[in-house]
Design a protein around this motif. Structure first.
Motif, PDB file in Angstrom:
ATOM      1  N   SER A 183       0.827  -1.207   0.000  1.00 40.23           N
ATOM      2  CA  SER A 183       0.000   0.000   0.000  1.00 40.23           C
ATOM      3  C   SER A 183       0.861   1.258   0.000  1.00 40.23           C
ATOM      4  N   ALA A 184       1.952   1.246   0.766  1.00 37.98           N
ATOM      5  CA  ALA A 184       2.854   2.406   0.791  1.00 37.98           C
ATOM      6  C   ALA A 184       3.492   2.639  -0.572  1.00 37.98           C
ATOM      7  N   LEU A 185       3.875   1.555  -1.253  1.00 37.07           N
ATOM      8  CA  LEU A 185       4.463   1.703  -2.585  1.00 37.07           C
ATOM      9  C   LEU A 185       3.429   2.226  -3.584  1.00 37.07           C
ATOM     10  N   ASP A 186       2.195   1.741  -3.472  1.00 31.73           N
ATOM     11  CA  ASP A 186       1.138   2.238  -4.351  1.00 31.73           C
ATOM     12  C   ASP A 186       0.918   3.739  -4.162  1.00 31.73           C
ATOM     13  N   GLN A 187       0.858   4.168  -2.904  1.00 33.99           N
ATOM     14  CA  GLN A 187       0.638   5.588  -2.632  1.00 33.99           C
ATOM     15  C   GLN A 187       1.823   6.432  -3.102  1.00 33.99           C
ATOM     16  N   THR A 188       3.040   5.894  -2.960  1.00 30.54           N
ATOM     17  CA  THR A 188       4.209   6.615  -3.450  1.00 30.54           C
ATOM     18  C   THR A 188       4.154   6.789  -4.962  1.00 30.54           C
ATOM     19  N   GLY A 189       3.776   5.726  -5.651  1.00 29.51           N
ATOM     20  CA  GLY A 189       3.640   5.819  -7.100  1.00 29.51           C
ATOM     21  C   GLY A 189       2.575   6.814  -7.525  1.00 29.51           C
ATOM     22  N   LEU A 190       1.429   6.789  -6.852  1.00 27.52           N
ATOM     23  CA  LEU A 190       0.361   7.737  -7.175  1.00 27.52           C
ATOM     24  C   LEU A 190       0.784   9.177  -6.879  1.00 27.52           C
ATOM     25  N   LEU A 191       1.577   9.362  -5.826  1.00 30.29           N
ATOM     26  CA  LEU A 191       2.071  10.703  -5.510  1.00 30.29           C
ATOM     27  C   LEU A 191       2.955  11.238  -6.629  1.00 30.29           C
ATOM     28  N   PHE A 192       3.872  10.409  -7.124  1.00 25.82           N
ATOM     29  CA  PHE A 192       4.743  10.863  -8.202  1.00 25.82           C
ATOM     30  C   PHE A 192       3.970  11.044  -9.507  1.00 25.82           C
ATOM     31  N   ILE A 193       2.944  10.232  -9.720  1.00 23.48           N
ATOM     32  CA  ILE A 193       2.102  10.423 -10.901  1.00 23.48           C
ATOM     33  C   ILE A 193       1.397  11.778 -10.828  1.00 23.48           C
ATOM     34  N   THR A 194       0.887  12.113  -9.640  1.00 28.10           N
ATOM     35  CA  THR A 194       0.238  13.415  -9.459  1.00 28.10           C
ATOM     36  C   THR A 194       1.215  14.552  -9.730  1.00 28.10           C
ATOM     37  N   LEU A 195       2.445  14.419  -9.232  1.00 29.31           N
ATOM     38  CA  LEU A 195       3.456  15.453  -9.464  1.00 29.31           C
ATOM     39  C   LEU A 195       3.775  15.602 -10.945  1.00 29.31           C
ATOM     40  N   LEU A 196       4.016  14.474 -11.620  1.00 26.29           N
ATOM     41  CA  LEU A 196       4.367  14.535 -13.034  1.00 26.29           C
ATOM     42  C   LEU A 196       3.198  15.010 -13.887  1.00 26.29           C
ATOM     43  N   GLU A 197       1.991  14.586 -13.543  1.00 23.46           N
ATOM     44  CA  GLU A 197       0.819  15.040 -14.282  1.00 23.46           C
ATOM     45  C   GLU A 197       0.597  16.538 -14.087  1.00 23.46           C
ATOM     46  N   GLY A 198       0.892  17.032 -12.874  1.00 26.23           N
ATOM     47  CA  GLY A 198       0.774  18.466 -12.639  1.00 26.23           C
ATOM     48  C   GLY A 198       1.786  19.279 -13.433  1.00 26.23           C
ATOM     49  N   LEU A 199       2.961  18.704 -13.709  1.00 25.70           N
ATOM     50  CA  LEU A 199       3.989  19.411 -14.470  1.00 25.70           C
ATOM     51  C   LEU A 199       3.831  19.244 -15.976  1.00 25.70           C
ATOM     52  N   ARG A 200       3.026  18.264 -16.394  1.00 26.18           N
ATOM     53  CA  ARG A 200       2.950  17.930 -17.819  1.00 26.18           C
ATOM     54  C   ARG A 200       2.365  19.066 -18.648  1.00 26.18           C
ATOM     55  N   ARG A 201       1.381  19.778 -18.112  1.00 28.81           N
ATOM     56  CA  ARG A 201       0.731  20.857 -18.856  1.00 28.81           C
ATOM     57  C   ARG A 201       1.214  22.241 -18.411  1.00 28.81           C
ATOM     58  N   THR A 202       2.449  22.293 -17.949  1.00 28.67           N
ATOM     59  CA  THR A 202       2.980  23.574 -17.488  1.00 28.67           C
ATOM     60  C   THR A 202       3.012  24.609 -18.609  1.00 28.67           C
ATOM     61  N   TRP A 203       3.234  24.164 -19.817  1.00 28.66           N
ATOM     62  CA  TRP A 203       3.349  25.103 -20.944  1.00 28.66           C
ATOM     63  C   TRP A 203       2.063  25.895 -21.178  1.00 28.66           C
ATOM     64  N   ASP A 204       0.914  25.358 -20.772  1.00 27.46           N
ATOM     65  CA  ASP A 204      -0.371  26.034 -21.008  1.00 27.46           C
ATOM     66  C   ASP A 204      -0.618  27.052 -19.885  1.00 27.46           C
ATOM     67  N   ILE A 205       0.194  28.108 -19.855  1.00 30.91           N
ATOM     68  CA  ILE A 205       0.203  29.028 -18.722  1.00 30.91           C
ATOM     69  C   ILE A 205      -1.107  29.799 -18.593  1.00 30.91           C
ATOM     70  N   ARG A 206      -1.720  30.132 -19.701  1.00 26.86           N
ATOM     71  CA  ARG A 206      -2.912  30.982 -19.636  1.00 26.86           C
ATOM     72  C   ARG A 206      -4.058  30.330 -18.873  1.00 26.86           C
ATOM     73  N   ARG A 207      -4.040  29.008 -18.753  1.00 26.12           N
ATOM     74  CA  ARG A 207      -5.115  28.322 -18.042  1.00 26.12           C
ATOM     75  C   ARG A 207      -4.926  28.340 -16.527  1.00 26.12           C
ATOM     76  N   TRP A 208      -3.685  28.493 -16.080  1.00 31.93           N
ATOM     77  CA  TRP A 208      -3.468  28.437 -14.632  1.00 31.93           C
ATOM     78  C   TRP A 208      -2.768  29.682 -14.088  1.00 31.93           C
ATOM     79  N   TRP A 209      -2.572  30.694 -14.922  1.00 38.91           N
ATOM     80  CA  TRP A 209      -1.850  31.872 -14.450  1.00 38.91           C
ATOM     81  C   TRP A 209      -2.582  32.594 -13.321  1.00 38.91           C
ATOM     82  N   GLY A 210      -3.896  32.786 -13.456  1.00 37.23           N
ATOM     83  CA  GLY A 210      -4.653  33.493 -12.417  1.00 37.23           C
ATOM     84  C   GLY A 210      -4.617  32.772 -11.080  1.00 37.23           C
ATOM     85  N   GLU A 211      -4.814  31.458 -11.111  1.00 39.49           N
ATOM     86  CA  GLU A 211      -4.739  30.675  -9.875  1.00 39.49           C
ATOM     87  C   GLU A 211      -3.327  30.690  -9.306  1.00 39.49           C
TER      88      GLU A 211
END
Length: 267
Positions: free
Chosen positions: A18-46
């Motif tokens: 379970s700890a390994l699963d959660q670690t993997g999901l955490l890194f997936i969340t991090l990488l998914e959050g960085l994947r669309r960084t180029w689309d700045i206009r969608r998240w600039w205000g936030e």
């Protein structure tokens, strides 16, 4: 008795899995959050809103921590240096400790405790109200819309807080070492300049930048995957603070070890 002994290893294996699963999901969340960084206009205000929020809740605690922290280091090191007749080296020890290790860790822990807890509570409240599921139904990725700006906001403010901690800590150390203990200002700053390198400052800012990503990623992941109900949100806030602190210290050890291996400290 045999059955109970057999169940213990199985339970340990399940917890490790379970700890390994959660670690993997955490890194997936991090990488998914960085994947669309180029689309700045969608998240600039936030992003701007989150930067202002994080800076507002951490700026005063930074000053209240950094000033006495630098003064305490100066007081303790100065007393030892006075006994061996090397009071002029106190400034070097204070500034070097602040720049290399104390500043990025203090900035990361403040972001984790103050801003990270608020992020977890906010994401958890959205989760238990099914706002995240509603965003997915409307074809809006909640990670791109909510996590990405928080990642970059925490990393940006972390770098700024690190600089503020260094300046405040040096000021606190200057007061105790120069004004109280009688060391000349030139000796206080000259010792630090002889030990520090430009790469030390760059690595420190890099650490603060990475630690901001870690703190925000853990906070958002814990909030988005908390149990339903207020109790689940509260437990997620507690877990996020603990897990983020552990990961920050682990990352600090790895980065410091690699840096000292590649760039030997100046003697």
């Amino acid at each position: 008795m045999v059955l109970s002994l057999d169940k213990a290893p199985r339970a340990a294996v399940r917890r490790a899995g379970s700890a390994l699963d959660q670690t993997g999901l955490l890194f997936i969340t991090l990488l998914e959050g960085l994947r669309r960084t180029w689309d700045i206009r969608r998240w600039w205000g936030e992003y701007v809103e989150q930067c202002w929020f994080i800076a507002r809740v951490t700026s005063l605690p930074v000053l209240l921590i950094a000033l006495p922290l630098g003064a305490t280091i100066s007081l303790q090191v100065g007393e030892i240096a006075r006994q061996i007749g090397a009071q002029s080296a106190t400034g070097a020890a204070v500034v070097t400790a602040l720049v290399r290790e104390v500043a990025p860790l203090a900035a990361a822990l403040l972001i984790t405790g103050a801003a990270g807890s608020a992020m977890t509570a906010d994401m958890g409240a959205r989760h238990i109200r099914d706002e995240l599921a509603a965003m997915e139904v409307m074809a809006v990725n909640p990670v791109h819309r909510l996590v990405t700006p928080r990642l970059w906001a925490a990393s940006t403010v972390g770098v700024l807080l690190c600089s503020l901690i260094v300046l405040s800590g040096v000021a606190g150390g200057y007061y105790f070492n120069v004004i109280n203990q009688g060391v000349s200002p030139g000796a206080y700053f000259d010792g630090a300049a002889s030990l520090l390198q430009l790469s030390d400052l760059l690595v420190t800012l890099f650490k603060a930048w990475i630690f901001g990503f870690i703190a925000a990623a853990v906070a958002c992941y814990m909030g988005m995957n908390c149990d339903y109900g207020p109790v689940g949100v509260g437990r997620a806030v507690n877990r996020s603070a603990v897990v983020a602190s552990i990961l920050v210290f682990a990352a600090n050890y790895v980065i410091s070890m690699l840096y000292y291996a590649l760039v030997p400290p100046r003697i």
